[in-house]
Design an enzyme around this catalytic site. Sequence first.
Site, short mmCIF file in Angstrom:
data_model
loop_
_atom_site.label_atom_id
_atom_site.label_comp_id
_atom_site.label_asym_id
_atom_site.label_seq_id
_atom_site.Cartn_x
_atom_site.Cartn_y
_atom_site.Cartn_z
N LYS A 148 37.20 43.43 11.20
CA LYS A 148 37.35 42.51 10.06
C LYS A 148 38.72 41.87 10.16
CE LYS A 148 34.95 41.15 6.46
NZ LYS A 148 33.48 41.05 6.36
P1 NAD Z 1 32.17 32.98 -0.63
O1 NAD Z 1 33.64 32.75 -0.58
O2 NAD Z 1 31.25 31.97 -0.05
O3 NAD Z 1 31.72 33.24 -2.17
C1 NAD Z 1 32.31 34.21 -2.98
C2 NAD Z 1 31.80 34.01 -4.42
O4 NAD Z 1 32.28 35.09 -5.23
C3 NAD Z 1 32.31 32.73 -5.07
O5 NAD Z 1 31.28 32.20 -5.90
C4 NAD Z 1 33.46 33.22 -5.96
O6 NAD Z 1 33.71 32.37 -7.06
C5 NAD Z 1 32.94 34.58 -6.39
N1 NAD Z 1 33.97 35.53 -6.82
C6 NAD Z 1 35.15 35.81 -6.20
N2 NAD Z 1 35.83 36.72 -6.91
C7 NAD Z 1 35.06 37.05 -7.96
C8 NAD Z 1 35.21 37.94 -9.06
N3 NAD Z 1 36.29 38.71 -9.18
N4 NAD Z 1 34.20 38.03 -9.98
C9 NAD Z 1 33.09 37.27 -9.85
N5 NAD Z 1 32.90 36.41 -8.84
C10 NAD Z 1 33.87 36.29 -7.92
O7 NAD Z 1 31.93 34.42 0.07
P2 NAD Z 1 30.58 34.99 0.70
O8 NAD Z 1 30.59 34.70 2.16
O9 NAD Z 1 29.44 34.58 -0.14
O10 NAD Z 1 30.85 36.55 0.57
C11 NAD Z 1 30.58 37.27 -0.62
C12 NAD Z 1 30.46 38.75 -0.29
O11 NAD Z 1 29.41 38.93 0.67
C13 NAD Z 1 31.70 39.37 0.34
O12 NAD Z 1 31.79 40.72 -0.05
C14 NAD Z 1 31.40 39.30 1.84
O13 NAD Z 1 32.14 40.25 2.58
C15 NAD Z 1 29.93 39.61 1.81
N6 NAD Z 1 29.16 39.18 2.99
C16 NAD Z 1 29.24 37.90 3.46
C17 NAD Z 1 28.49 37.53 4.57
C18 NAD Z 1 28.54 36.13 5.12
O14 NAD Z 1 27.95 35.91 6.19
N7 NAD Z 1 29.18 35.19 4.47
C19 NAD Z 1 27.66 38.47 5.19
C20 NAD Z 1 27.57 39.75 4.67
C21 NAD Z 1 28.35 40.08 3.56
#
Ligand code: NAD
Length: 431
Positions: free
Chosen positions: A116
């Site tokens: 990561k």
């Molecule tokens: P992103 O940046 O696209 O979206 C994050 C979202 O979470 C946004 O809507 C933001 O406003 C919201 N957010 C942030 N802090 C917050 C809080 N304290 N309370 C409520 N909402 C909040 O990120 P993403 O890629 O969608 O990732 C989200 C999660 O999924 C992370 O934990 C990431 O590690 C995990 N993830 C992502 C992927 C990927 O391919 N993008 C794959 C597996 C897991």
Amino acid sequence: MTTTTALSVPAELSANPLDDALSQLKAAVETLSYGPGQHQMLARPRREMSVSIPLRRDDGTVDVFTGHRVQHNFSRGPAKGGVRFSPHVTLDEVRALAMWMTWKCALLDVPYGGAKGGVTIDPRNYSPAELERVTRRYTSEILPIIGPERDIPAPDIGTDERTMAWMMDTYSTSVGFTVPSVVTGKPVSLGGSLGRSSATSKGVVHIALAHIALAALAHRGLRPHGSTAAVQGFGKVGAGAAEFLAEAGVRVVAVGDQYGAVHTASGLDVPRLLAHAERTGSVIGFEGADAIGSDELLELDVDLLIPAAVEGVLHEGNAHHVRAGIVVEGANGPTTAAADRQLHTQGVLVVPDILANAGGVIVSYFEWVQGNQAYWWTADEVDERLERRMLQGWTSVLETARRREVTLREAATLTAVQRVAEAHTTRGLYP
Ligand code: NAD
């Protein structure tokens, strides 16, 4: 993005996700009766790099950020994991996320270890040109330890396919030839993998998550039509999951982001909400919906709760208020160890992150394979192979949970830890 609300550090984020990751590992190691040496090999990251990233801002002043890349394990193949741009990034958070990546890849039998990366920056405060310079400098600093056979970054919170294009270009320029497979989650025009409902690679993560959510509903004897869901996080994972679940007939009654949440008992019009969020930068202010707090969303009486934002949002202080029957972890580490125990006592089915959100790394793997072969699959091929792997993962975790009489998380972690330990043992210790 026009929203100006400041983002404060949520209280729950002050808890250390590494404690949760280590306590999950400890429980698995005890069940598997591994000795202290093996435990330490599984607990400690193989390699860590922390770097300073100076940025010349558009106005000529200089800011300096800290970035990390942690490779938790590469016994089963190159390390793999996202890069996060967020003001909350810490080395311990990156260590925890890298460890979860190791388990996720092992669980889904993707031939990678876990890594990561993160930069402690709030990307909303910087122009695209500034973010490009930060990305390129971060990439050049960690360049000695990344590469298609070493460690392959991907998007995560605060980064996207454009970030991956900059990383790929910086790496390629440095080595003197084009290396598409150094990153995944690239734009399709640069070798990104096709997905099912979207022309871009980012479109598939949420579909895999939604498949698992629908399988969990069926496991509880529920059908999509008539079921309700609340989704926290409206980014790459959450927004797509909400859209796909709504398409499948699930009534998505609440959605939240870092600024707040919106609720409509009869179900939100998700495509219109997406357009609203695209236009305003947030879900708040969506016409016809009631504004509710982020914590309130987590406590709604729904069938499915999908935390898809950040880690530690379900914790000791609020787990006993959760009324959802099923929690499907879109985010990595959204449930603390204490909350996990509490939810289990309440009879809530928690589908763990390393299974639920594995669609991202599976399609990343497909993208890497396609890039290495320079031969691209059709969207249908990607979709069919993704669905098959996700449902295989779900079935095997369910079967292990039943056989060992443990939770889905314990079953998933046990399976993954065992596979990584086996790779260690088979390779032997050098020298
Ligand atoms: P992103 O940046 O696209 O979206 C994050 C979202 O979470 C946004 O809507 C933001 O406003 C919201 N957010 C942030 N802090 C917050 C809080 N304290 N309370 C409520 N909402 C909040 O990120 P993403 O890629 O969608 O990732 C989200 C999660 O999924 C992370 O934990 C990431 O590690 C995990 N993830 C992502 C992927 C990927 O391919 N993008 C794959 C597996 C897991």
